[in-house]
Design an enzyme around this catalytic site. Sequence first.
Site, PDB file in Angstrom:
ATOM      1  CB  SER A   1       1.089   3.878  -4.764  1.00  0.00           C
ATOM      2  OG  SER A   1      -0.481   3.593  -4.364  1.00  0.00           O
TER       3      SER A   1
ATOM      4  N   GLY B   1       0.722  -1.160   0.150  1.00  0.00           N
ATOM      5  CA  GLY B   1       0.100  -0.037   0.078  1.00  0.00           C
ATOM      6  C   GLY B   1       0.836   1.133   0.085  1.00  0.00           C
TER       7      GLY B   1
ATOM      8  CB  ILE C   1      -2.488  10.130   9.706  1.00  0.00           C
ATOM      9  CG1 ILE C   1      -1.951   9.260  10.839  1.00  0.00           C
ATOM     10  CG2 ILE C   1      -0.994  10.592   8.820  1.00  0.00           C
ATOM     11  CD1 ILE C   1      -1.330  10.263  11.874  1.00  0.00           C
TER      12      ILE C   1
ATOM     13  CE1 TYR D   1      -9.294   1.173   8.326  1.00  0.00           C
ATOM     14  CE2 TYR D   1      -9.748   2.019  10.584  1.00  0.00           C
ATOM     15  CZ  TYR D   1      -8.691   1.841   9.568  1.00  0.00           C
ATOM     16  OH  TYR D   1      -7.478   2.435   9.570  1.00  0.00           O
TER      17      TYR D   1
END
Length: 257
Positions: free
Chosen positions: A15, A13, A186, A153
């Site tokens: 990118s 992950g 974040i 999630y």
Amino acid sequence: MALEEQRVAIVTGGSKGIGKGIARGFAKAGYRVLVVSRNLAEAEAVAAEIGGGASGVAADLTTGEGNRAMAAAALDRYGAIDALCANAGAFPAAKLADMTEADFDFVINTNLKSTFLSVQACLPALKASGRGRVVLTSSITGPITGYPGWSHYGASKAGQLGFMRTAAIELAPFGVTVNAVMPGNILTEGLEGMGQDYLNKMADSIPMKRLGSVDDIAGAALYFASDAAAYVTGQTIVVDGGQVLPESLGALEAMEG
């Protein structure tokens, strides 16, 4: 030559968002980084940006075949895998009444199943390293907090920590450590699209009064991958500016009194 310049890290992950920040942080530290994404062009673009001999590869990490191809690419290009940063993840929102079986399976497969498969695929090389490191990107959401629309999630991120603890026991005799970073809010491309008002409200719920940066997460991941953490396994670091500490909004308001 610095010791890190002889080491190889895979960042899944990698990118965009936190993954890109981790990849950049490892490259700055001297690691040769394999940036993994579903999209080859995006992975290669990040690799070109961070330099240091980094390269990109496309892989479907929800399959064993995809993970084995990823590990093979790292070994073919660099001859070793010293650190695996299992960061691949997705967080589409869906409340329970509306969530479909496909919605649930997509998030669990992308976030949790891919963690297991990536570790398994890289395991022979991590053992051979003699100082293998696995760093998972979990979250405060699920293990500590909850948020409407993210039950799938949260389950995936809590599941990563359950996986981590037993994996850490199994791999300890081989010198392979397994730890997890648990980010709070974040600032990434995904959050930037939510608008400034949303970002301001999120920052107001954090004692440090700001969102974290991807570099904050990279720093924690680098610690777990370092020699300084050689005797640390099965552990977590919460990186959230103190977000989970207040017992209520009143606690934050009392700071201003």
